[in-house]
Motif scaffolding. Sequence first.
Motif, mmCIF file in Angstrom:
data_model
loop_
_atom_site.group_PDB
_atom_site.id
_atom_site.type_symbol
_atom_site.label_atom_id
_atom_site.label_comp_id
_atom_site.label_asym_id
_atom_site.label_seq_id
_atom_site.Cartn_x
_atom_site.Cartn_y
_atom_site.Cartn_z
ATOM 1 N N LEU A 44 0.808 -1.219 0.000
ATOM 2 C CA LEU A 44 0.000 0.000 0.000
ATOM 3 C C LEU A 44 0.846 1.276 0.000
ATOM 4 C CD1 LEU A 44 -2.775 -1.080 2.476
ATOM 5 C CD2 LEU A 44 -3.254 0.129 0.356
ATOM 6 N N ARG A 45 1.981 1.241 0.688
ATOM 7 C CA ARG A 45 2.792 2.456 0.854
ATOM 8 C C ARG A 45 1.882 3.632 1.245
ATOM 9 N NH1 ARG A 45 8.101 1.665 -1.076
ATOM 10 N NH2 ARG A 45 8.537 3.552 0.153
ATOM 11 N N SER A 46 2.012 4.775 0.592
ATOM 12 C CA SER A 46 1.230 5.943 1.018
ATOM 13 C C SER A 46 -0.229 5.881 0.609
ATOM 14 C CB SER A 46 1.867 7.228 0.481
ATOM 15 O OG SER A 46 3.036 7.535 1.208
ATOM 16 N N MET A 47 -0.617 4.894 -0.198
ATOM 17 C CA MET A 47 -2.040 4.703 -0.458
ATOM 18 C C MET A 47 -2.782 4.336 0.823
ATOM 19 S SD MET A 47 -2.119 2.695 -4.140
ATOM 20 C CE MET A 47 -0.924 1.409 -3.682
ATOM 21 N N LEU A 155 6.566 3.455 16.431
ATOM 22 C CA LEU A 155 6.704 2.819 15.120
ATOM 23 C C LEU A 155 6.865 1.304 15.203
ATOM 24 C CD1 LEU A 155 9.028 5.330 13.222
ATOM 25 C CD2 LEU A 155 6.538 5.159 13.163
ATOM 26 N N ASP A 156 7.037 0.784 16.383
ATOM 27 C CA ASP A 156 7.188 -0.663 16.553
ATOM 28 C C ASP A 156 5.903 -1.356 16.092
ATOM 29 O OD1 ASP A 156 7.178 -3.309 17.664
ATOM 30 O OD2 ASP A 156 8.755 -2.680 19.042
ATOM 31 N N PRO A 157 5.993 -2.362 15.209
ATOM 32 C CA PRO A 157 4.779 -3.039 14.733
ATOM 33 C C PRO A 157 3.900 -3.601 15.847
ATOM 34 C CG PRO A 157 6.636 -3.653 13.362
ATOM 35 C CD PRO A 157 7.197 -2.856 14.515
ATOM 36 N N VAL A 161 -0.667 1.463 18.798
ATOM 37 C CA VAL A 161 -1.155 2.301 17.700
ATOM 38 C C VAL A 161 -1.009 1.574 16.368
ATOM 39 C CG1 VAL A 161 0.992 3.594 17.190
ATOM 40 C CG2 VAL A 161 -1.228 4.658 16.783
ATOM 41 N N GLN A 162 0.072 0.814 16.204
ATOM 42 C CA GLN A 162 0.262 0.082 14.955
ATOM 43 C C GLN A 162 -0.662 -1.125 14.873
ATOM 44 O OE1 GLN A 162 1.740 1.564 12.709
ATOM 45 N NE2 GLN A 162 2.919 3.067 13.892
ATOM 46 N N GLN A 163 -0.956 -1.739 15.994
ATOM 47 C CA GLN A 163 -1.916 -2.837 15.987
ATOM 48 C C GLN A 163 -3.322 -2.331 15.666
ATOM 49 O OE1 GLN A 163 -1.416 -6.382 16.498
ATOM 50 N NE2 GLN A 163 0.548 -5.532 15.800
ATOM 51 N N LEU A 164 -3.661 -1.154 16.168
ATOM 52 C CA LEU A 164 -4.949 -0.545 15.851
ATOM 53 C C LEU A 164 -5.050 -0.244 14.360
ATOM 54 C CD1 LEU A 164 -7.648 0.814 16.610
ATOM 55 C CD2 LEU A 164 -6.335 2.862 17.239
ATOM 56 N N ILE A 165 -3.977 0.283 13.790
ATOM 57 C CA ILE A 165 -3.958 0.597 12.362
ATOM 58 C C ILE A 165 -4.046 -0.682 11.534
ATOM 59 C CG2 ILE A 165 -2.468 1.441 10.507
ATOM 60 C CD1 ILE A 165 -1.564 3.655 12.485
ATOM 61 N N GLY A 188 9.769 4.676 8.213
ATOM 62 C CA GLY A 188 9.960 3.852 9.404
ATOM 63 C C GLY A 188 8.705 3.235 9.961
ATOM 64 N N ALA A 189 7.530 3.620 9.451
ATOM 65 C CA ALA A 189 6.265 3.079 9.961
ATOM 66 C C ALA A 189 5.938 1.759 9.283
ATOM 67 C CB ALA A 189 5.134 4.073 9.717
ATOM 68 N N PRO A 190 5.207 0.876 9.960
ATOM 69 C CA PRO A 190 4.737 -0.348 9.308
ATOM 70 C C PRO A 190 3.865 -0.021 8.099
ATOM 71 C CG PRO A 190 4.516 -0.540 11.681
ATOM 72 C CD PRO A 190 4.870 0.900 11.396
ATOM 73 N N VAL A 191 3.987 -0.873 7.079
ATOM 74 C CA VAL A 191 3.178 -0.728 5.870
ATOM 75 C C VAL A 191 2.761 -2.123 5.434
ATOM 76 C CG1 VAL A 191 5.045 -0.838 4.162
ATOM 77 C CG2 VAL A 191 3.019 0.594 3.717
ATOM 78 N N PHE A 192 1.771 -2.218 4.547
ATOM 79 C CA PHE A 192 1.029 -3.464 4.420
ATOM 80 C C PHE A 192 0.854 -3.913 2.968
ATOM 81 C CE2 PHE A 192 -0.415 -0.436 7.574
ATOM 82 C CZ PHE A 192 -0.105 -1.105 8.749
ATOM 83 N N PHE A 193 1.006 -5.220 2.739
ATOM 84 C CA PHE A 193 0.720 -5.828 1.446
ATOM 85 C C PHE A 193 -0.679 -6.439 1.478
ATOM 86 C CE2 PHE A 193 5.285 -5.630 1.105
ATOM 87 C CZ PHE A 193 5.570 -5.633 -0.258
#
Length: 339
Positions: A44-47, A155-157, A161-165, A188-193
């Motif tokens: 997804l990156r910035s999408m 920023l830790d996965p 906050v990252q689990q919520l996202i 540095g933030a988690p991003v998703f496929f």
Amino acid sequence: MSEKLVEVTRGARVESIHFGDIAVVDREGRLTCSLGNPDMWVCLRSMAKPIQALPVITTGAARNFGFGDEELALFCGSLNGQDFQVALVEKVLARLGLSVEHLQCGVHAPSHRPTAQAMAKAGLAPSPLHNNCAGKHTAMLALCVHHGWPLDHYLDPGHPVQQLILHTIAVVTETPADQITVAIDGCGAPVFFVPLRHIALAYARFAAAGWSGPAAAPLDNAIKTLAHACLAHPRLIAGDGRICTDIMQALPGQVIAKTGAEGGYSLALLNKGLGVAIKISDGHARGLNSTAVEVLAQLRVLTAAAAEVLTAYHHSDIKNHRKEVVGQIRPAFELIKTG
């Protein structure tokens, strides 16, 4: 297999080709048009940014801090680092009782060349405030302050906050969280496929500003609020001289346009209730602009006035060092109706 999307000509012949994949999905998740492989897994990156911003609304953080349309649009944007954007990031951080030192997105020069040039001429160094992900990181910090979560490793996965996202990404894209591949973005933030058609589905839901289904119902109002904010402030989605902002200004109230790195692009077409996801196979941004505008044209969203404004993106001239036109970047595909 990916399909040819863009030709790069030199003189009378094609010199290079960009291949890619496109998915167009309605609000119910039905594939209406496609090209290539709509089920390929894409980062997804910035999408992801508009989806990542949703918890600011759903958790009550936006209400708690008095965030309006400007702040919400800022959280969704890939920012240019222009002065008005930097000032808004600083304003939000101050409201949270934080400062630039809390941003962990890293530093790069403003994407807006005139701003970068003016800073260099004045001897000013860029800061995390100029990072194109500064708005997204500020939203993450807002969630941390709202919930009382630690700030130092947001920023830790595994951070809340990252689990919520991650949960929000899973719900909006209808991709089980345990199937989503989590990687690390440039900031540095988690991003998703997730599959390409699921990215299109997420944007179809922004286009429809809500959707049916009990699991998704709590997000309806948040999606409507965020869609309205983005449409109201297109200069905060990218900035001056950027295709996302220019598309949204050329088609006001009709399109949310959002770029992603490595050849990703997404569109929410409000008048059609459709979401579009594009992936350029080689990751080169050169093929994106022409593809995005051509999709708008083929889906009959592009008005004559908008087409004129966006001409340079649609069919881009290639010039040599003598400023002579020697070729062109042009679309070379036709969407296939699947529904």
